[in-house]
Motif scaffolding. Structure first.
Motif, mmCIF file in Angstrom:
data_model
loop_
_atom_site.group_PDB
_atom_site.id
_atom_site.type_symbol
_atom_site.label_atom_id
_atom_site.label_comp_id
_atom_site.label_asym_id
_atom_site.label_seq_id
_atom_site.Cartn_x
_atom_site.Cartn_y
_atom_site.Cartn_z
ATOM 1 N N ILE A 1 80.233 44.126 74.726
ATOM 2 C CA ILE A 1 80.348 43.398 76.173
ATOM 3 C C ILE A 1 80.113 44.695 77.064
ATOM 4 C CG2 ILE A 1 82.004 42.478 77.574
ATOM 5 C CD1 ILE A 1 83.670 41.593 75.051
ATOM 6 N N LYS B 1 91.532 46.614 79.725
ATOM 7 C CA LYS B 1 92.020 46.658 78.639
ATOM 8 C C LYS B 1 92.821 48.015 78.211
ATOM 9 C CE LYS B 1 89.220 42.912 76.491
ATOM 10 N NZ LYS B 1 88.280 42.744 75.354
ATOM 11 N N GLY C 1 96.086 40.978 73.173
ATOM 12 C CA GLY C 1 96.508 40.579 74.488
ATOM 13 C C GLY C 1 97.499 41.747 75.401
ATOM 14 N N MET D 1 96.513 43.779 78.822
ATOM 15 C CA MET D 1 95.366 43.213 79.193
ATOM 16 C C MET D 1 95.432 42.710 80.327
ATOM 17 S SD MET D 1 92.922 41.054 76.547
ATOM 18 C CE MET D 1 93.393 39.597 77.155
ATOM 19 N N GLU E 1 85.812 45.927 80.827
ATOM 20 C CA GLU E 1 84.551 45.010 80.209
ATOM 21 C C GLU E 1 84.266 43.786 81.495
ATOM 22 O OE1 GLU E 1 85.248 45.159 75.358
ATOM 23 O OE2 GLU E 1 85.743 43.439 76.586
ATOM 24 N N HIS E 2 83.174 43.341 81.438
ATOM 25 C CA HIS E 2 82.743 42.137 82.282
ATOM 26 C C HIS E 2 83.533 41.083 81.418
ATOM 27 C CE1 HIS E 2 81.012 39.349 84.902
ATOM 28 N NE2 HIS E 2 80.529 38.618 83.878
ATOM 29 N N TYR E 3 84.322 39.942 82.177
ATOM 30 C CA TYR E 3 85.261 38.990 81.719
ATOM 31 C C TYR E 3 84.113 38.009 81.057
ATOM 32 C CZ TYR E 3 88.096 34.725 81.475
ATOM 33 O OH TYR E 3 88.690 33.929 81.007
ATOM 34 N N ILE E 4 84.241 37.632 79.846
ATOM 35 C CA ILE E 4 83.211 36.713 79.455
ATOM 36 C C ILE E 4 84.130 35.210 79.346
ATOM 37 C CG2 ILE E 4 82.058 35.835 77.191
ATOM 38 C CD1 ILE E 4 81.241 38.572 78.363
ATOM 39 N N HIS F 1 85.959 32.454 69.660
ATOM 40 C CA HIS F 1 86.083 33.769 68.961
ATOM 41 C C HIS F 1 85.642 33.434 67.531
ATOM 42 C CE1 HIS F 1 89.457 36.855 67.515
ATOM 43 N NE2 HIS F 1 88.626 36.532 66.385
ATOM 44 N N GLN G 1 93.734 28.713 69.477
ATOM 45 C CA GLN G 1 95.078 29.603 69.664
ATOM 46 C C GLN G 1 95.719 29.349 70.826
ATOM 47 O OE1 GLN G 1 95.105 32.470 71.908
ATOM 48 N NE2 GLN G 1 93.386 31.533 72.897
ATOM 49 N N HIS H 1 97.508 33.985 72.019
ATOM 50 C CA HIS H 1 97.107 35.099 71.151
ATOM 51 C C HIS H 1 97.551 34.740 69.835
ATOM 52 C CE1 HIS H 1 95.064 36.879 74.383
ATOM 53 N NE2 HIS H 1 96.210 37.305 74.971
ATOM 54 N N MET I 1 83.966 42.843 69.647
ATOM 55 C CA MET I 1 85.023 42.922 70.475
ATOM 56 C C MET I 1 86.005 44.149 69.849
ATOM 57 S SD MET I 1 87.642 40.033 72.125
ATOM 58 C CE MET I 1 87.863 39.106 70.756
ATOM 59 N N GLU I 2 86.392 43.795 68.538
ATOM 60 C CA GLU I 2 87.198 44.924 67.911
ATOM 61 C C GLU I 2 86.939 44.597 66.242
ATOM 62 O OE1 GLU I 2 91.522 43.791 68.461
ATOM 63 O OE2 GLU I 2 90.675 43.832 70.648
ATOM 64 N N ILE J 1 88.015 29.600 73.204
ATOM 65 C CA ILE J 1 89.399 30.095 73.344
ATOM 66 C C ILE J 1 90.410 29.506 74.328
ATOM 67 C CG2 ILE J 1 88.271 32.620 72.628
ATOM 68 C CD1 ILE J 1 89.007 33.522 75.271
HETATM 69 C C1 MV4 Z 1 87.870 39.510 76.387
HETATM 70 C C2 MV4 Z 1 88.106 38.106 76.693
HETATM 71 C C3 MV4 Z 1 87.080 37.735 77.676
HETATM 72 N N1 MV4 Z 1 86.227 38.756 78.318
HETATM 73 N N2 MV4 Z 1 87.263 40.184 76.778
HETATM 74 C C4 MV4 Z 1 92.173 38.754 74.013
HETATM 75 C C5 MV4 Z 1 92.692 39.675 72.904
HETATM 76 C C6 MV4 Z 1 92.094 40.961 72.571
HETATM 77 N N3 MV4 Z 1 91.810 41.160 71.347
HETATM 78 C C7 MV4 Z 1 90.688 40.551 73.707
HETATM 79 N N4 MV4 Z 1 90.942 39.356 74.170
HETATM 80 C C8 MV4 Z 1 89.959 38.917 75.100
HETATM 81 N N5 MV4 Z 1 89.139 39.924 75.465
HETATM 82 C C9 MV4 Z 1 86.354 39.975 77.820
HETATM 83 N N6 MV4 Z 1 85.563 41.219 78.190
HETATM 84 C C10 MV4 Z 1 88.891 37.189 76.309
HETATM 85 C C11 MV4 Z 1 89.724 37.518 75.542
HETATM 86 C C12 MV4 Z 1 90.741 36.401 75.075
HETATM 87 C C13 MV4 Z 1 90.751 36.021 73.806
HETATM 88 C C14 MV4 Z 1 89.824 36.287 72.900
HETATM 89 C C15 MV4 Z 1 89.738 35.875 71.415
HETATM 90 C C16 MV4 Z 1 90.725 34.817 71.175
HETATM 91 C C17 MV4 Z 1 91.606 34.443 72.013
HETATM 92 C C18 MV4 Z 1 91.660 34.939 73.353
HETATM 93 C C19 MV4 Z 1 92.529 34.200 74.313
HETATM 94 C C20 MV4 Z 1 92.542 34.789 75.622
HETATM 95 C C21 MV4 Z 1 91.625 35.821 76.053
#
Ligand code: MV4
Length: 445
Positions: free
Chosen positions: A131, A158, A165, A168, A200-203, A208, A232, A235, A287-288, A438
């Motif tokens: 991202i 983050k 979460g 964050m 990170e820029h917010y997506i 997921h 979900q 989280h 993401m991870e 999500i």
């Molecule tokens: C994000 C995102 C949007 N944009 N990062 C949530 C937990 C952590 N593992 C990362 N998460 C997110 N990161 C950016 N740049 C949205 C979430 C997120 C999310 C991600 C996967 C599944 C469910 C979620 C619920 C809320 C936010």
């Protein structure tokens, strides 16, 4: 091969691991807390060792007690399951020092991937799309403000050691950046004892989508397709399915190859999961990476026919993968529903208690992963997930029908559960049409 293995976990995943070991001819040692004397995992294992009182820090999170139980019983390996010590680099390292096989990647790899900012850097170097965001850790909100201007709002702040979460925070504009950065950083310091942050820029509105990979000690890495875990709440995943209905075969291949590249870049060995955010446009971002077996692994087993726990054990014992990417066929559609002892009408408050009556579904294409039985007392100290019901059918439509049929059969008396809530999701038109992201639960329930 491993002769005797200690399971450092409880509940359904401990039972799942014990069953795999039994089929492989591996002796098992369960560990249990005083609150888990009557737990199924302690009854099913060949041996069971009480490691302490109910409190987590004195039992399932106590490295010393678990290592002692391993040495005393002569077990050669530890399977950590998920949660607890499964992604604890210090514990993996302690196992290595004690000559105990830790079923998972090397401590050093757990450590590197546990730091999400370092993981980002590793992936970016390897050409895995990440991202758009900061290139290194940010410790001061003023540096953050400067970075955020370059990245563009909205910004996700983050914690480097975060995940799930914690630590964050979303910032919509430069006016609220300082406040949100401070809150996220304070939470990071509190939860992880570390104040390294990244941006990170917010997506907006992604799905997921996570890819399962297997990597052996000989450089062989394969992916086993993906799971869509968009459904979900706060989280906590509720329903997962495999494959993701939004992916074309071509896109699946592209993301799968990217997942394999990610695992190779990390020097990864054993079973792992690469998490992506997938935009409606088809753009996807790393993401991870999770370094444990995951709760939702059964749906990958359904669509590939591969036993992930057995593969984890074989890999840790130094065996080669017996299949290559070309041998892996994704077949049909699988859905997993997590059943929790909780009260949906009271903000999903956990609802421990005694199971006084129980009927779980069965039949072709239905699998139950659970450690409850009639008369079992669900203790109040641990996670409220008491069963996973997973189904397989040829198509998504058939799998949803089977999932509804299976849920409709469930009788659990004595504790409240989320079964009716789950049924409501399966009935909902957007879910049925695969129109999910999500934010689905927030937006629909
Ligand atoms: C994000 C995102 C949007 N944009 N990062 C949530 C937990 C952590 N593992 C990362 N998460 C997110 N990161 C950016 N740049 C949205 C979430 C997120 C999310 C991600 C996967 C599944 C469910 C979620 C619920 C809320 C936010």
């Amino acid at each position: 091969m491993i002769r005797k293995l200690l399971v450092a976990n409880r509940g359904e995943i401990a039972v799942r691991i014990i069953r795999a070991c039994r089929e492989m001819g591996i002796e098992t040692v369960a560990v249990y807390s005083e609150a888990d004397r009557e737990a199924l995992h302690a009854k099913l294992a060949d041996e069971a060792v009480c490691i302490g009182p109910a409190s987590l820090s004195d039992s399932y999170l106590s490295m010393e007690r678990i290592i002692s139980a391993t040495i005393v019983t002569g077990a050669q390996a530890i399977h950590p399951g998920f949660g607890f010590l499964s992604e604890n680099a210090k514990f993996a390292s302690l196992c290595e020092k004690c000559n105990i096989i830790f079923i998972g990647p090397k401590a050093e790899i757990i450590e590197r991937l546990g730091n999400k900012q370092l993981a980002r850097e590793t992936m970016q170097k390897a050409g895995v799309p990440v991202i758009p965001g900061s290139d290194r850790a940010v410790f001061d909100y003023r540096d953050g403000l400067h970075e955020a201007e370059k990245i563009g709002y909205p910004i996700m702040i983050k914690a480097a050691l975060g995940g799930g979460g914690k630590g964050m925070r979303l910032s919509g504009s430069k006016e609220d950046f300082e406040k949100n950065f401070r809150i996220a950083q304070a939470e990071a310091k509190q939860c992880f004892g570390d104040d390294a942050m990244y941006l990170e820029h917010y997506i907006k509105g992604p799905r997921h989508v996570e890819f399962q990979i297997l990597a052996d000690s000989y450089g062989n890495v394969v992916h086993l397709g993906e799971r869509d875990c968009s459904i979900q709440r706060k989280h906590q995943k509720l329903i997962e399915e495999a494959p993701c209905c939004a992916l074309s075969p071509k896109q699946r291949m592209k993301m799968g190859q990217t997942a394999v590249r990610a695992a190779k870049a990390a020097g990864y060995i054993n079973a792992g999961t690469i998490e992506f955010l997938l935009e409606p446009s088809g753009a996807f971002y790393f993401m991870e990476m999770n370094t444990r077996i995951q709760v939702e692994h059964p749906i990958t087993e359904w669509i590939t026919g591969i036993d992930l726990i057995k593969e984890q054990i074989r890999i840790a014992a130094g065996e080669k993968l017996t299949f290559s990417q070309n041998d892996i066929r994704i077949s049909g559609h699988a859905i997993e529903m997590r059943i929790n002892a909780e009260k949906p009408e009271e903000e999903f408050r956990p609802c421990p208690g005694t199971i006084t009556g129980l009927h779980l579904p069965g039949g072709k294409g239905i699998r139950i992963d659970s450690a409850i039985y009639s008369g079992y007392r669900v203790p109040p100290f641990y996670d409220s997930m008491i069963a996973k019901i997973s189904v397989w059918a040829k198509t998504r439509e058939e799998a949803i029908r089977k999932a509804r049929s299976a849920l409709g059969e469930v009788i659990i008396e004595g504790v409240d559960t989320n079964v009716d809530y789950q049924y409501g999701i399966l009935e909902e038109p957007d879910y049925q049409n695969g129109n999910v992201d999500i934010n689905y639960i927030e937006n629909h329930f």
